[in-house]
Write an enzyme that holds these catalytic residues in place. Structure first.
Site, PDB file in Angstrom:
ATOM      1  N   ALA A  92       0.837  -1.201   0.000  1.00 20.47           N
ATOM      2  CA  ALA A  92       0.000   0.000   0.000  1.00 20.47           C
ATOM      3  C   ALA A  92       0.872   1.252   0.000  1.00 20.47           C
ATOM      4  CB  ALA A  92      -0.930   0.005   1.216  1.00 20.47           C
ATOM      5  N   ASP A  93       0.334   2.314  -0.594  1.00 18.96           N
ATOM      6  CA  ASP A  93       1.066   3.577  -0.613  1.00 18.96           C
ATOM      7  C   ASP A  93       0.104   4.733  -0.841  1.00 18.96           C
ATOM      8  OD1 ASP A  93       4.026   4.529  -0.648  1.00 18.96           O
ATOM      9  OD2 ASP A  93       3.040   5.724  -2.181  1.00 18.96           O
TER      10      ASP A  93
END
Length: 216
Positions: A92-93
């Site tokens: 995730a980012d």
């Protein structure tokens, strides 16, 4: 084989390639207890590389999520009990964009103040991505971009906010921490709360059900 349904769903084969307690809480609140697996990702170097290719900031968010999942996969392969076929890794980012400019996590509170003052009265897009990485399954990269409009807050409000939040702001892109009094920085927010905090939850849950990692 049908999954045994009992909450919370403790799935050691769902691995969150992150040390984020916020993302972990989002999943736990949804009834899932993943394995937390922090990774050391060279984010700044990768961002510079992607920017040289003229990739959009939205695409860069997804590519960074993929990079984190790949780093986790490489490290996990050294574990004797790790099954690539049965385990799914979530990367995730988040990338904050304001008027075409990329905002990173501030390194100091002075930088946080400068970032927030620079975005005062402007509209931002918080590109939030997840990546699913699993052996013999197609890679999934999904991104949502909530829209946040900052209000014209006073200098006194900003200083009081920074004094209250302190170093917590150093963990937020653009120092935009919407939990607590940080919500008062904004006049309008369009997007799911979970996405703004770090994970597009409903698309993620749907993808996990499609892979039979959650019950239907």
């Amino acid at each position: 084989m049908d999954l045994e349904i009992s909450f919370p769903l403790k799935r050691s084969n769902i691995i969150l390639a992150s040390g984020s307690k916020t993302r972990e809480k989002i999943l736990k609140d949804a009834g899932i207890s993943p394995r937390l697996f922090p990774v050391d990702c060279p984010e700044e170097a990768l961002k510079a590389e992607f920017l040289k290719k003229n990739d959009s900031l939205k695409d860069i968010s997804g590519q960074l999520a993929l990079a984190k999942a790949q780093i986790a996969q490489k490290k996990l392969q050294k574990e004797t009990d790790f099954s690539q076929n049965q385990s799914l890794i979530i990367g995730a980012d988040q990338i904050l964009e304001c008027e075409g400019e990329l905002y990173n996590k501030p390194k100091t509170l002075e930088e946080a103040e400068k970032q927030l003052w620079g975005m005062r009265g402007k509209t931002q897009f918080l590109h939030t991505s997840f990546c699913l990485l699993q052996e013999r399954q197609p890679v999934v990269i999904y991104t949502e971009s909530p829209k946040l409009k900052m209000r014209h807050f006073s200098e006194a409000f900003l200083k009081a906010f920074i004094d209250f939040e302190g170093e917590e702001l150093l963990f937020c892109v653009g120092a935009c921490r919407i939990e607590g009094p940080g919500i008062q920085l904004f006049e309008k927010i369009e997007g799911a709360q979970e996405t703004i905090l770090g994970l597009p939850l409903f698309p993620l849950l749907s993808a996990l059900r499609e892979r039979k990692l959650l019950p239907v």
